[in-house]
Design a protein around this motif. Structure first.
Motif, PDB file in Angstrom:
ATOM      1  N   LEU A   1       0.823  -1.206   0.000  1.00  0.00           N
ATOM      2  CA  LEU A   1       0.000   0.000   0.000  1.00  0.00           C
ATOM      3  C   LEU A   1       0.857   1.256   0.000  1.00  0.00           C
ATOM      4  O   LEU A   1       0.425   2.316  -0.461  1.00  0.00           O
ATOM      5  CB  LEU A   1      -0.934  -0.011   1.210  1.00  0.00           C
ATOM      6  N   HIS A   2       2.087   1.140   0.514  1.00  0.00           N
ATOM      7  CA  HIS A   2       3.000   2.288   0.547  1.00  0.00           C
ATOM      8  C   HIS A   2       4.380   1.820   0.066  1.00  0.00           C
ATOM      9  O   HIS A   2       5.259   1.518   0.885  1.00  0.00           O
ATOM     10  CB  HIS A   2       3.095   2.873   1.954  1.00  0.00           C
ATOM     11  N   PRO A   3       4.583   1.756  -1.242  1.00  0.00           N
ATOM     12  CA  PRO A   3       5.848   1.224  -1.782  1.00  0.00           C
ATOM     13  C   PRO A   3       7.095   1.960  -1.289  1.00  0.00           C
ATOM     14  O   PRO A   3       8.166   1.366  -1.196  1.00  0.00           O
ATOM     15  CB  PRO A   3       5.681   1.386  -3.299  1.00  0.00           C
ATOM     16  N   ASP A   4       6.971   3.254  -0.979  1.00  0.00           N
ATOM     17  CA  ASP A   4       8.123   4.050  -0.540  1.00  0.00           C
ATOM     18  C   ASP A   4       8.138   4.261   0.969  1.00  0.00           C
ATOM     19  O   ASP A   4       8.721   5.234   1.458  1.00  0.00           O
ATOM     20  CB  ASP A   4       8.137   5.401  -1.258  1.00  0.00           C
ATOM     21  N   GLU A   5       7.506   3.381   1.697  1.00  0.00           N
ATOM     22  CA  GLU A   5       7.440   3.501   3.157  1.00  0.00           C
ATOM     23  C   GLU A   5       8.850   3.559   3.762  1.00  0.00           C
ATOM     24  O   GLU A   5       9.684   2.685   3.504  1.00  0.00           O
ATOM     25  CB  GLU A   5       6.687   2.289   3.720  1.00  0.00           C
ATOM     26  N   PRO A   6       9.136   4.592   4.551  1.00  0.00           N
ATOM     27  CA  PRO A   6      10.492   4.700   5.129  1.00  0.00           C
ATOM     28  C   PRO A   6      10.731   3.692   6.246  1.00  0.00           C
ATOM     29  O   PRO A   6       9.786   3.209   6.884  1.00  0.00           O
ATOM     30  CB  PRO A   6      10.525   6.131   5.671  1.00  0.00           C
ATOM     31  N   ILE A   7      11.999   3.404   6.456  1.00  0.00           N
ATOM     32  CA  ILE A   7      12.428   2.538   7.552  1.00  0.00           C
ATOM     33  C   ILE A   7      12.917   3.422   8.685  1.00  0.00           C
ATOM     34  O   ILE A   7      13.664   4.370   8.468  1.00  0.00           O
ATOM     35  CB  ILE A   7      13.570   1.595   7.117  1.00  0.00           C
ATOM     36  N   THR A   8      12.493   3.121   9.895  1.00  0.00           N
ATOM     37  CA  THR A   8      12.958   3.863  11.058  1.00  0.00           C
ATOM     38  C   THR A   8      13.569   2.896  12.052  1.00  0.00           C
ATOM     39  O   THR A   8      13.532   1.680  11.850  1.00  0.00           O
ATOM     40  CB  THR A   8      11.808   4.667  11.697  1.00  0.00           C
ATOM     41  N   MET A   9      14.135   3.418  13.142  1.00  0.00           N
ATOM     42  CA  MET A   9      14.758   2.559  14.155  1.00  0.00           C
ATOM     43  C   MET A   9      14.322   3.000  15.543  1.00  0.00           C
ATOM     44  O   MET A   9      14.380   4.183  15.866  1.00  0.00           O
ATOM     45  CB  MET A   9      16.288   2.633  14.076  1.00  0.00           C
ATOM     46  N   ASP A  10      13.889   2.051  16.373  1.00  0.00           N
ATOM     47  CA  ASP A  10      13.527   2.368  17.751  1.00  0.00           C
ATOM     48  C   ASP A  10      13.373   1.097  18.585  1.00  0.00           C
ATOM     49  O   ASP A  10      12.257   0.700  18.891  1.00  0.00           O
ATOM     50  CB  ASP A  10      12.231   3.187  17.792  1.00  0.00           C
ATOM     51  N   PRO A  11      14.418   0.428  19.016  1.00  0.00           N
ATOM     52  CA  PRO A  11      15.821   0.692  18.714  1.00  0.00           C
ATOM     53  C   PRO A  11      16.309  -0.096  17.490  1.00  0.00           C
ATOM     54  O   PRO A  11      17.391   0.144  16.995  1.00  0.00           O
ATOM     55  CB  PRO A  11      16.525   0.209  19.972  1.00  0.00           C
ATOM     56  N   LEU A  12      15.514  -1.092  17.030  1.00  0.00           N
ATOM     57  CA  LEU A  12      15.886  -1.878  15.850  1.00  0.00           C
ATOM     58  C   LEU A  12      15.114  -1.353  14.646  1.00  0.00           C
ATOM     59  O   LEU A  12      14.076  -0.700  14.794  1.00  0.00           O
ATOM     60  CB  LEU A  12      15.577  -3.366  16.095  1.00  0.00           C
ATOM     61  N   PRO A  13      15.567  -1.636  13.420  1.00  0.00           N
ATOM     62  CA  PRO A  13      14.880  -1.122  12.240  1.00  0.00           C
ATOM     63  C   PRO A  13      13.515  -1.769  12.032  1.00  0.00           C
ATOM     64  O   PRO A  13      13.325  -2.954  12.329  1.00  0.00           O
ATOM     65  CB  PRO A  13      15.840  -1.464  11.097  1.00  0.00           C
ATOM     66  N   PHE A  14      12.565  -0.977  11.537  1.00  0.00           N
ATOM     67  CA  PHE A  14      11.250  -1.510  11.192  1.00  0.00           C
ATOM     68  C   PHE A  14      10.586  -0.548  10.211  1.00  0.00           C
ATOM     69  O   PHE A  14      10.882   0.651  10.200  1.00  0.00           O
ATOM     70  CB  PHE A  14      10.380  -1.705  12.436  1.00  0.00           C
ATOM     71  N   PRO A  15       9.683  -1.067   9.347  1.00  0.00           N
ATOM     72  CA  PRO A  15       8.953  -0.184   8.433  1.00  0.00           C
ATOM     73  C   PRO A  15       8.028   0.719   9.245  1.00  0.00           C
ATOM     74  O   PRO A  15       7.252   0.239  10.084  1.00  0.00           O
ATOM     75  CB  PRO A  15       8.177  -1.157   7.540  1.00  0.00           C
ATOM     76  N   SER A  16       8.133   2.026   9.029  1.00  0.00           N
ATOM     77  CA  SER A  16       7.493   3.004   9.914  1.00  0.00           C
ATOM     78  C   SER A  16       5.978   2.871   9.996  1.00  0.00           C
ATOM     79  O   SER A  16       5.371   3.227  11.009  1.00  0.00           O
ATOM     80  CB  SER A  16       7.856   4.421   9.469  1.00  0.00           C
ATOM     81  N   LEU A  17       5.352   2.331   8.954  1.00  0.00           N
ATOM     82  CA  LEU A  17       3.892   2.169   8.959  1.00  0.00           C
ATOM     83  C   LEU A  17       3.470   0.723   9.187  1.00  0.00           C
ATOM     84  O   LEU A  17       2.278   0.405   9.121  1.00  0.00           O
ATOM     85  CB  LEU A  17       3.311   2.679   7.631  1.00  0.00           C
ATOM     86  N   GLY A  18       4.431  -0.156   9.442  1.00  0.00           N
ATOM     87  CA  GLY A  18       4.107  -1.567   9.670  1.00  0.00           C
ATOM     88  C   GLY A  18       3.966  -2.375   8.398  1.00  0.00           C
ATOM     89  O   GLY A  18       3.525  -3.518   8.423  1.00  0.00           O
ATOM     90  N   MET A  19       4.290  -1.783   7.252  1.00  0.00           N
ATOM     91  CA  MET A  19       4.167  -2.396   5.933  1.00  0.00           C
ATOM     92  C   MET A  19       2.761  -2.955   5.677  1.00  0.00           C
ATOM     93  O   MET A  19       2.553  -4.167   5.568  1.00  0.00           O
ATOM     94  CB  MET A  19       5.207  -3.488   5.709  1.00  0.00           C
ATOM     95  N   PRO A  20       1.784  -2.063   5.561  1.00  0.00           N
ATOM     96  CA  PRO A  20       0.423  -2.529   5.218  1.00  0.00           C
ATOM     97  C   PRO A  20       0.392  -3.052   3.781  1.00  0.00           C
ATOM     98  O   PRO A  20       0.999  -2.466   2.884  1.00  0.00           O
ATOM     99  CB  PRO A  20      -0.431  -1.271   5.374  1.00  0.00           C
ATOM    100  N   ILE A  21      -0.301  -4.163   3.588  1.00  0.00           N
ATOM    101  CA  ILE A  21      -0.411  -4.755   2.255  1.00  0.00           C
ATOM    102  C   ILE A  21      -1.869  -5.088   1.968  1.00  0.00           C
ATOM    103  O   ILE A  21      -2.696  -5.238   2.885  1.00  0.00           O
ATOM    104  CB  ILE A  21       0.436  -6.051   2.117  1.00  0.00           C
ATOM    105  N   ARG A  22      -2.175  -5.181   0.687  1.00  0.00           N
ATOM    106  CA  ARG A  22      -3.468  -5.703   0.249  1.00  0.00           C
ATOM    107  C   ARG A  22      -3.246  -7.127  -0.197  1.00  0.00           C
ATOM    108  O   ARG A  22      -2.312  -7.406  -0.951  1.00  0.00           O
ATOM    109  CB  ARG A  22      -4.016  -4.839  -0.899  1.00  0.00           C
ATOM    110  N   VAL A  23      -4.075  -8.056   0.288  1.00  0.00           N
ATOM    111  CA  VAL A  23      -3.859  -9.472  -0.010  1.00  0.00           C
ATOM    112  C   VAL A  23      -5.006 -10.050  -0.832  1.00  0.00           C
ATOM    113  O   VAL A  23      -6.161  -9.622  -0.689  1.00  0.00           O
ATOM    114  CB  VAL A  23      -3.677 -10.307   1.276  1.00  0.00           C
ATOM    115  N   PHE A  24      -4.669 -11.010  -1.698  1.00  0.00           N
ATOM    116  CA  PHE A  24      -5.642 -11.666  -2.574  1.00  0.00           C
ATOM    117  C   PHE A  24      -5.348 -13.169  -2.532  1.00  0.00           C
ATOM    118  O   PHE A  24      -4.256 -13.588  -2.906  1.00  0.00           O
ATOM    119  CB  PHE A  24      -5.513 -11.176  -4.017  1.00  0.00           C
TER     120      PHE A  24
END
Length: 477
Positions: free
Chosen positions: A450-473
């Motif tokens: 849903l957000h191909p350019d979602e940034p990666i952040t760290m707190d304290p380890l890296p993770f996709p800042s929005l949780g990597m939402p996806i649409r599934v089929f």
């Protein structure tokens, strides 16, 4: 010269001579060492360049904004001051090899006091010598070939149950959070043999929040909340361990289920391992295994979604494996070995997005390296990015190219799991987590980011800042 002056001369001259000699020798040694120190800037007393370090880390730009500019200015080895400690940052495969392989000889693992308090002083990350060997041996046995053969069908069942419960009928979901829930359950239920109770993951997440925060027990602080959560976890684990030990001693449970917890408690019964060592190593293993694996899984799916040619090639590999299986039959360790391209994709994803930035070591001896001197007591920071993003080891390093792993990679150039005596003990578990999860998702579902350019952040380890939402089929065939 009168008598008094003569006496004073005779008495004080030897002392003055010795003091002068020692002063000059110390000054000469300090000047020699100072000349050999790596180049760099130490910044303000105690604070040093800590703020620049943490600000870059929070944006997941630690290499780009902190390390890389200093490499351009000073070279691959430079000095700085982080969190009050004079630190030498090293980059390159040879540096990784030198410092990681000389664990216990020239350097030792050095974690912040908050990490030690929360992970446990009796965990393997704080152990050296014989104690490290004993604990690593127990963990390694559970993750050896025989242990993995037992693990694979259990993990297959966990993944399929997770997808049926959390993916079936859903149109949108958080891939990263889904992977966290799954990998957490796998560590507890498949590896340790402990049932996951509601709220357990949230409690562990509160501990993780304080791992790299200042170790200040101020009510409401991250460390205070983390310490409180750690006590809850310890109370639960003490009850589990004591109940399990009682059953094993009374032969109600023989402890031959192959579970890691059973092996650790068997060590307790034999007097080789203490109860606190069992507790602390379970806590450490849960963090080490599930947080890094969930990020690696998320980044693998991100890369597959953005590179359709790689996805098609990977999918064919799993269709071929499925064609040799009966309907509903679980994967085996031999099937896992056939996922060669899938593992290339996962490794390339971890090269571009390492689950760990690197780690600190502490010099336990005076170290000469590459013409520079590192004083005893100084910290050494090695980085994964120092080789992962280096053209010397990976041609066109910022491009996604799984085929580069068809050939052998220079030792200590690809280090998402560290290296040397402290290489991640859960490496094989992480590999199984990634490959089995990928298999069941790509053969049952299609998805899109849903957000191909979602940034990666760290707190304290890296993770996709929005949780990597996806649409599934769901796939229809």
């Amino acid at each position: 010269m009168d008598l008094a002056c003569f006496v004073l001369w005779v008495f004080f001259f030897p002392i003055a001579a010795v003091v002068s000699f020692n002063f000059l020798r110390h000054k000469k040694r300090c000047n020699r060492n100072h000349k050999k120190l790596p180049p760099g800037e130490m910044g303000l007393p105690w604070i040093g360049e800590t703020m620049e370090f943490f600000n870059a880390q929070k944006r997941n730009q630690l290499f780009e904004e902190f390390v890389q500019p200093r490499i351009r200015k000073h070279g691959k080895i430079f000095k700085t001051r982080i969190m009050g400690s004079p630190t030498v940052v090293v980059n390159g495969a040879e540096a990784n090899r030198f410092f990681l392989s000389n664990e216990f000889k020239l350097v030792k693992s050095s974690w912040p006091s908050s990490s030690v308090e929360l992970m446990g002083r009796e965990s393997i990350m704080e152990k050296e010598g014989e104690r490290h060997r004993v604990l690593r041996g127990v963990i390694g046995t559970s993750l050896g070939y025989a242990g993995l053969e037992v693990l694979v069908p259990k993990m297959c069942n966990s993944v399929q149950l997770h997808l049926a419960s959390n993916w079936h009928g859903q149109e949108r979901l958080s891939l990263y959070w889904s992977a966290k829930v799954l990998t957490f359950s796998i560590v507890f239920e498949c590896l340790l043999g402990i049932n996951v109770e509601p709220g357990m993951l949230d409690t562990f997440e509160r501990v993780l929040e304080g791992v790299f925060s200042p170790a200040v027990m101020f009510p409401g602080s991250k460390f205070w909340r983390a310490k409180k959560a750690r006590k809850e976890i310890e109370k639960m684990l003490v009850n589990v361990v004591r109940e399990k030990r009682k059953k094993m001693e009374e032969n109600l449970e023989r402890g031959e289920d192959g579970m890691l917890l059973s092996r650790l408690i068997a060590g307790m019964i034999q007097g080789e391992i203490s109860e606190q060592e069992v507790i602390d190593n379970v806590v450490l293993l849960v963090f080490a295994a599930h947080d890094t694996s969930s990020f690696a899984i998320a980044m693998t799916f991100k890369m597959l979604a953005q590179h359709s040619d790689c996805y098609n090639k990977l999918l064919q590999e799993h269709v071929d494996i499925m064609s040799s299986k009966r309907w509903g039959e679980n994967l085996t360790l031999e099937d896992i070995k056939k996922m060669k391209y899938t593992w290339q994709v996962a490794r390339e994803s971890m090269r571009l997005f390492p689950p760990i930035f690197g780690s600190f070591r502490k010099a336990i001896a005076y170290i000469d390296y590459e013409g520079f001197s590192i004083p005893k007591g100084w910290k050494v920071l090695w980085t994964a990015y120092g080789t992962h993003y280096n053209e010397e080891y990976f041609k066109d390093p910022m491009s996604f190219n799984p085929n580069r792993f068809e050939d052998s990679v220079p030792p200590y150039a690809f280090v998402p799991f560290g290296g040397g005596p402290r290489v991640c003990a859960g490496y094989q578990l992480a590999k199984l987590n990634i490959l089995i999860f990928v298999h069941y998702v790509v053969t049952q579902y299609d998805w899109s980011l849903l957000h191909p350019d979602e940034p990666i952040t760290m707190d304290p380890l890296p993770f996709p800042s929005l949780g990597m939402p996806i649409r599934v089929f769901p796939k229809h065939s």
